[in-house]
Structures are given as structure tokens and as C-alpha cells.
Design a protein around this motif. Sequence first.
Motif, short mmCIF file in Angstrom:
data_model
loop_
_atom_site.label_atom_id
_atom_site.label_comp_id
_atom_site.label_asym_id
_atom_site.label_seq_id
_atom_site.Cartn_x
_atom_site.Cartn_y
_atom_site.Cartn_z
N MET A 241 43.41 70.94 70.84
CA MET A 241 43.19 69.54 71.22
C MET A 241 43.92 68.61 70.25
O MET A 241 44.55 67.63 70.68
CB MET A 241 41.69 69.22 71.19
N SER B 36 47.65 68.73 70.86
CA SER B 36 47.99 68.02 72.10
C SER B 36 48.00 66.52 71.88
O SER B 36 48.83 65.81 72.43
CB SER B 36 46.98 68.35 73.20
N GLU C 93 57.63 74.25 70.77
CA GLU C 93 56.63 74.21 71.83
C GLU C 93 55.27 73.89 71.22
O GLU C 93 54.98 74.30 70.10
CB GLU C 93 56.53 75.58 72.50
N LYS C 94 54.45 73.19 72.00
CA LYS C 94 53.09 72.93 71.52
C LYS C 94 52.35 74.22 71.24
O LYS C 94 51.62 74.35 70.26
CB LYS C 94 52.32 72.13 72.57
N SER C 95 52.55 75.19 72.14
CA SER C 95 51.81 76.45 71.98
C SER C 95 52.19 77.13 70.67
O SER C 95 51.34 77.73 70.00
CB SER C 95 52.11 77.37 73.15
#
Lengths: 436, 328
Positions: free
Chosen positions: B174, B177, B188-190
Amino acid sequence: MSHSTLAVGPPEKADLRFGFIKLTDMAPLAIALEKGYFEDEGLFVELEAQANWKVLLDGVIDGQLDGAHMLAGQPLAATIGYGTKADIITPFSMDLNGNGITVSNQVWEAIKPHLPTGEDGKIQHPIHADVLKPVIESMAKKGESFKMGMVFPVSTHNYELRYWLAAGGIHPGFYAPHKGDTSGQRQADAFLSVTPPPQMPSTLEAGTIHGYCVGEPWNQQAVFKGIGVPVITDYEIWKNNPEKVFGITREFSEKYPNTTIRLTKALIRAAKWLDADDNANREEASKILSQPYYVGADYEVIANSMTGTFEYEKGDTREVPDFNVFFRHNATYPYYSDAIWYLTQMRRWGQISESKPDEWYFDIARKVYRPDIYAQAAQALIAEDYAVADEFPDFASESGFKPPQDDFLDGITYDGTKPTNYIESLEIGLKQNDTL
Amino acid sequence: MTSTTFQKPRWFRWPISGDRLTNIVSTITLPLIGLALFIGAWHIGAQQVNTSLGTFPGPAAVFEQWQNLIDEHQSENLRAQAFYERQEKRHERQLDKNPDAQLTFRDYNRRPTFFDQIVTSLFTVMTGFLLATAVAIPLGIVIGLSTTTYRAINPIIQIFKPVSPLAWLPLVTMVVSAVYVSDDPMFEKSFITSVITVALCSIWPTLINTAVGTASINSDLLNVSRVLSLNWFTHVKTIVLPSAIPMMFTGLRLSLGIAWMVLIAAEMLAQNPGLGKFVWDEFQNGSSNSLGRICVAVLMIGFIGFLLDRCLLLIQSRVNWDKTAISR
């Protein structure tokens, strides 16, 4: 938006990432990629399997995914703020039907003696849920509750399972979000809870649930593994019911209008390929889907339902030619009336906790379902000779409302233009002025 | 060995002495025997287990899946080739139409194969581990040098140390993000999520061991430092670091082991690219090959974990001048 018959401009965003859940009905996405339909539109798409519907929706909302294969209820629920608040739209409906309800072997053994058989000695279908009543009662005597799995609170499967149970006089429970109760088990005879589709068979096997409603291949998987028996398909609950949609954020569609139309074009072509020549391509499609990076289940399992047959009890295979419909019957057109049916079910089971006027239902449907985008994509395809006009609704006169449908298991007619009347006509469920 | 050994006749000489022979036998054959027994037991045991995805895969089935995974990797490479050929043809067509056309060259969106996922996981784990190390070692030294700081920070360390990565994951996801927003992100966010989760869980052993190693320096050395009145920086460099290194490496090895374990769990849960996602996807596929492929992944995860540990040991033996530390 105006219906321009001009050629669609170049895509504003060419590299896209779409999410999907490992289910047969993600097929249009896989086919559009494999057959080069996305590339024909200048789109370079990556498809990424997601862990569950929640992760998938969050991925689309926060932009990690550009779009996704979604449950029809997801864009609607997000727009009205049930669960997550976000503006998601859909220009493309992915398919009709494709789900089944499966019960465990023990439940099947208990109900089988009481099922009427036809002249051929085969069990008569459709099987109604009232046969479960003795099972639920005998379990209640032992202090156990009858539990069933479905895939998501706003999933087609949840509403279908509830419809089937309620039509058989079994209360599937209410939601009361205004009281902080989102379990959906208030006043329930049968207790429904969420299980991710791929885990359905193993959860059933473990005895955590006694049945479930899920898309393919997970009903056929239960037959193959001998751990459960499908009792009914959703085709028998509501003939040709809308199932999945392709969802994107409204922001995406406004920021990248050409991309949106182009991806819709590619998906329409894929759907068309899937239904072409009386399902001639379904075997090839099943082979593609059985690849580990798409659905990944065994080819036989996927082909079972994709090729128009459905196996109930082991060995009891029946023809269900329309079990998976991707293009026929205007399956890809985002009808407002489809959206409204979902909203009526959300109201019926208390996910929408206050009564709403008819106008409200129409507004939400218009906000989320976007036949205007679909029409532009279809017209571009017609102009490019990839499709012909009579494969689509007549865009000039189409209202977006299907004529009243009476192909429901219990014979109740659904008229999308009168949502309130429809809610009133359903036996079990909240009525117009009820609040919990 | 006893001293009353059997006198061998002169013509009967082993090319190597008996002691060395026993040594070779024990270092080579014993592991082999163990392995053979394990594979035999696995082969027999697997046939007894009937899951809903068919019988549990034995060694043969797993080997077959290993070959399948190699084939898939190669076929993905072929697809990539085909993509570039198609692109070239498109460009030729465009140039035929218009010699000054703007050509766009793009990379093929690879579908991550098993081997791609291994590379992803290794890269992620190293990044997370280095991030944790970069924080833990300086902080550990600071804490170790001053009892006051140590007492102040210790409760925090003790509370966060046992927290499972899976508990951190939703929070990290969270926050990432919300905070990591850009139109053209470098990572990448991941990836960021995985790295931070790994770092949060693997920071503690290094931190604690560095602090303890720093705090327990031989008092003679400290006196030397005082007599020479070394400044703080030189003191740390010449006195503290060398004596803390063995403990530090003990911590690093623990951290890396934890990092690897945490990463797989995080990838499984958050569906971040990597070996964990591979395992979860296969589990979700539920095909008759799935279990075999998961077994390949399990063996691979174990093997990589082992290699990572050995690498650190190697580094430790290079920088460690406390030769009494037995490498286990």
C-alpha cells in the motif's frame, strides 16, 4: 462521444499490460495476443495472471495493469463504491455463461436418490436447489452448517449461486455493509464464502466447503479428480447470462481514446474467431489456453466445456453447445440491461443497503457500460472488412436494453427497464423499501 | 586409527595412504549414498501419495518436467525471434510505402520462463539484501559502539525481528502504491515492494550481530587505540571493523538465508515476478504436470539458497583474518 466513422488514429499507448485470472473465459485475451490481433492494432500486450480478483482490481486501479478480465460486477461495484471506490468502465463484454455449481461427493450421495430420472434412466436436469434442504437440515441437527464457496462478493458466481439457492427456497444470507457486515451470511441457511477459483477443488476436498459455484475448468476438474459432482450450469439458471467484462479505468479511456478503441477491436476479432464456423476453432483455443502461462489446466479439462459438452456425474456427459459463448447472440456488446441485472442483485442481497429509484440504476449502467466505444470499434472493423454489419446490433437504433428475458430457472421475467419491479417480483431477498 | 596396524607386505602398496583413502571415501561416497537413499525413498514414497492432481511426482517425473522447462525456455526464445522478424517485415512494408517513415523499434514482451524467473528472483534478492546490509552494518556499528544507543534501540529491534514478511507485505504494498508514483518508473512497483519486504525482514540478523561484534572488542585493542589516541574514524577502521567482521558475516549469512526465504514467500503472496510466482501459478494451473514443475522449483530454490550461502562463505574466508572461525 460522437460516432465517427473515420479511421481510428494511432494508439497513444502501445505497450500494455493486462491482468487475467486463470479461467477459460480469459480466452479472448489469449487469442487476441496469439493470433496477432493486438499487434495488428499496433498494440504490444503482455498478459499477466493474477492471484485473485482483489489483487487484479487493485492492479487496474493503481495503474500496474492497464486493463483486465473482470467479473461483470467489479466495475459496477467499484463505481458505486462497494468494496473499493474507483471509476472503472467496460467497452467490451467477454462472454456468456460458462459457470457451474458443484457439490461434494457426500452431498451428491445424499441427494442423488431423491432426483427424478427421465425415461432413459438419466437424471433429469436442471436440478433444483430444494433437494439440498434435507441435507442442510440433517447437518444442522449435528450442529454443522452447510457451506459453499464462490469466487468474489460481487461475482456472477455469487449472484448465480444465490439465485439458484433462493429459487429452491434456501436463504443464502444478506449483506449489511451499513452495519459493517460484509460476510453476506445474515439470516442464511447456506453459508457462502470466498475461495479463489483455482483453490476450489482442493478446498472442497479438504471438506472446508460442501459445494461451490465457479467458472471452468474448475467444475470439470472436480469430475476428473473424482472429488465432486457438478449439479447445474449457469446456462440452466439463466440462459445466456452475461459473465465477464473487460475493464479499464475511466481515466485510461479518456487519456488514451484510440488505444481503447483499438484494444476493443482486437478483442472483438478474437471473440469472433472463438465462435467462428460453429466453434471449429475451439480445440485450437483449448490447446492455447492449456499453456502454463495462460490457464494451464490440462487440455482435456479445458476442451471438455470449450467444445460444447459438459460432464455432470462421471460418465454423464451432455451436450451444452452454448456453454461458452464468446460472440454469438451479441455476447460482446455491453448491454445496459446486463449491468442493471447485477445492480438489482446487489440490492436484492443487501450489498446496496438503501432503496434506489429506477433512474439511479440507469445512470450507473450508462456510466460503466460503454456501448459507444464498442460501436466505434465495430464500425472500424466493418470498414476494414474484418467484420460485417449484421454481426452486430444496429448501432443507430440499439437502446442497450435487451427485450424482457424469461429464460430463468424459476420462470420469473427480467425487464431491464423496470429494475424496481423486478426486485419486488423476487421471492427471497430485500424488497424496494426494506433495510436491514 | 590404532597403532597396531596390519603390516602390509612390501609388494602390496596402495597408491595413496589409508587415511587419505578413508577421507576421499567419506567426502565423496557418503554424500552419494545419502543422495541415492533419498532418491530411492522419494521414488517409492511418491507412488504411495495420490493427490487430486495425480500421483506425487517421483524423481523421473521431475526430471522430465525439468526438460520441459528447458524446452519452453527455448521455444520462448524462438517466439522472440519470430516477433523481431515480423517487426522487420512491418518496417519494410512501411518503408515501401514511405521511405521517410518513422520506424518504431520495440522489444519483445517476453513471457517469463522458469529461467527468467530465477534471474528475476536472484536480482531482487541481491538488491534487497544489499539494501538491508547498507543500512544494517553502519547502524550496527553505531549501536555497538555506544551502550546508550544500544539500550535505546534494542526494544525496537526485538519487536520487529520476529515479524513475518507476510505481515509486512500488505503494508509495504500500500505504501509503495501511494508513494512510488511516476509516469515512467525506473523499476516496477512489484519489484520495489519485494525489495523492501526482503530488506525489512533480512536486516535484523546483520544488525544484531554487527552490534554484538562491535560491542565485544578485546579490551587490549581498545587500550591500544586509546594510547595511540586514534581519531574516531581510524579507530573504527583499524580496530573495530577487523574484530567485528566474523560476527558480521555470521549475521550476513543468516540475513541472506532469510532474504531468500522471504522473497519466495513474498512473490507467492503478492504475485510479484520471480520463482515464488512460478510456484503459485503452477499450483493454480492444477494440470497433471503442475506438481512436477513445483518440485523442480523447490529443488532449484534449495540449490540456489545453498549456493548463495557458499558465496558468502567464500567472501568471508577472503576478508576474514580470524582463521579460527570454523566455517560451517
